[in-house]
Design an enzyme around this catalytic site. Sequence first.
Site, mmCIF file in Angstrom:
data_model
loop_
_atom_site.group_PDB
_atom_site.id
_atom_site.type_symbol
_atom_site.label_atom_id
_atom_site.label_comp_id
_atom_site.label_asym_id
_atom_site.label_seq_id
_atom_site.Cartn_x
_atom_site.Cartn_y
_atom_site.Cartn_z
ATOM 1 N N LEU A 65 -1.022 -16.670 9.961
ATOM 2 C CA LEU A 65 -1.058 -18.124 10.137
ATOM 3 C C LEU A 65 -1.009 -18.522 11.605
ATOM 4 O O LEU A 65 -0.344 -19.489 11.991
ATOM 5 C CB LEU A 65 0.069 -18.795 9.347
ATOM 6 C CG LEU A 65 -0.070 -18.724 7.816
ATOM 7 C CD1 LEU A 65 1.087 -19.428 7.138
ATOM 8 C CD2 LEU A 65 -1.391 -19.341 7.364
ATOM 9 N N ARG B 177 0.366 -0.746 10.913
ATOM 10 C CA ARG B 177 0.768 -2.043 10.364
ATOM 11 C C ARG B 177 1.951 -1.837 9.433
ATOM 12 O O ARG B 177 1.881 -1.034 8.498
ATOM 13 C CB ARG B 177 -0.388 -2.708 9.623
ATOM 14 C CG ARG B 177 0.033 -3.912 8.803
ATOM 15 C CD ARG B 177 -1.134 -4.774 8.362
ATOM 16 N NE ARG B 177 -1.509 -5.704 9.423
ATOM 17 C CZ ARG B 177 -2.182 -6.837 9.214
ATOM 18 N NH1 ARG B 177 -2.565 -7.170 7.986
ATOM 19 N NH2 ARG B 177 -2.483 -7.632 10.208
ATOM 20 N N TYR C 46 0.848 -1.192 0.000
ATOM 21 C CA TYR C 46 0.000 0.000 0.000
ATOM 22 C C TYR C 46 0.886 1.245 0.000
ATOM 23 O O TYR C 46 2.107 1.165 0.113
ATOM 24 C CB TYR C 46 -0.945 -0.027 1.194
ATOM 25 C CG TYR C 46 -2.086 -0.997 1.024
ATOM 26 C CD1 TYR C 46 -3.310 -0.593 0.486
ATOM 27 C CD2 TYR C 46 -1.945 -2.337 1.383
ATOM 28 C CE1 TYR C 46 -4.351 -1.489 0.317
ATOM 29 C CE2 TYR C 46 -2.983 -3.235 1.219
ATOM 30 C CZ TYR C 46 -4.185 -2.805 0.687
ATOM 31 O OH TYR C 46 -5.213 -3.701 0.515
ATOM 32 N N GLY D 81 -7.289 -13.147 11.743
ATOM 33 C CA GLY D 81 -8.051 -12.694 10.585
ATOM 34 C C GLY D 81 -8.768 -13.827 9.889
ATOM 35 O O GLY D 81 -9.938 -14.111 10.141
ATOM 36 N N ARG D 82 -8.048 -14.501 9.001
ATOM 37 C CA ARG D 82 -8.692 -15.530 8.172
ATOM 38 C C ARG D 82 -9.292 -16.667 8.989
ATOM 39 O O ARG D 82 -10.348 -17.198 8.631
ATOM 40 C CB ARG D 82 -7.689 -16.067 7.147
ATOM 41 C CG ARG D 82 -7.487 -15.138 5.960
ATOM 42 C CD ARG D 82 -6.326 -15.565 5.090
ATOM 43 N NE ARG D 82 -5.055 -15.311 5.749
ATOM 44 C CZ ARG D 82 -3.863 -15.487 5.173
ATOM 45 N NH1 ARG D 82 -3.791 -15.947 3.941
ATOM 46 N NH2 ARG D 82 -2.746 -15.224 5.819
#
Length: 236
Positions: free
Chosen positions: A178, A108, A60, A200-201
């Site tokens: 992870l 971040r 970004y 998150g995921r």
Amino acid sequence: DQGGWQPIAPSAVAFDALSPTPTAMSPQDIQRIIGAFASAAARAQQAGFTFLEIHAAHGYLLHSFHSPLANTRTDDFGGSFDNRTRITREVVKAIRVVWPDSKPLAIRLSCTDWLEGGWTLDESVHLSQSLRALGVDVIDCSSGGMAGATIPAEPLYQVPFANRIRALSGLCTAAVGLITTPAQAQQIIADGSADIVLIGRQMLREPYWPARAALELGYSGPATTQPPQYTYWHKK
């Protein structure tokens, strides 16, 4: 060609051969972007948010200024470490004008580009040290984002970044990437590698993850409930 917009970046360097070449930002563009970050923070404050995170990772805009692979400028926003990180420091200062000191501010970072000649963990440590003095409270430690990187993604692979930045900057850090089991998250906190674990995921895959974590880790506080948005989906 179909009504899209022309992307901007620190330099006219395309992400890869299939991506459009951005327009190099002018000094006026940079000041406009800094102001836009501050305006967004002001809206968040007005809306009642209690935690704010600046995204300066994963290719970004702010990360693209950090990385020598994307930033080939020769003015005050390119070249040296201080110049490449200048826009991020200016964004933090502008946000802290409108975001109260009583509310935490996180950022971040891609702690490494995983590429020769790219942004490094040592630079992330150095930037974190300078951001502490400007009012940042938490470094969210991720990595990658530049084209061509080979990332050794495996469970807990980014936790060492959080550990090192925590030790050398004096800031709280968040570990990400992870982290899928309650035992993993608990160990990260217990051994002092990070102050926060962000999921998150796995939360998308398993909306009841907090309830499972409470059960597996022997939590005895108030009962956990399922996410309200998950309840709403089931009712529909």
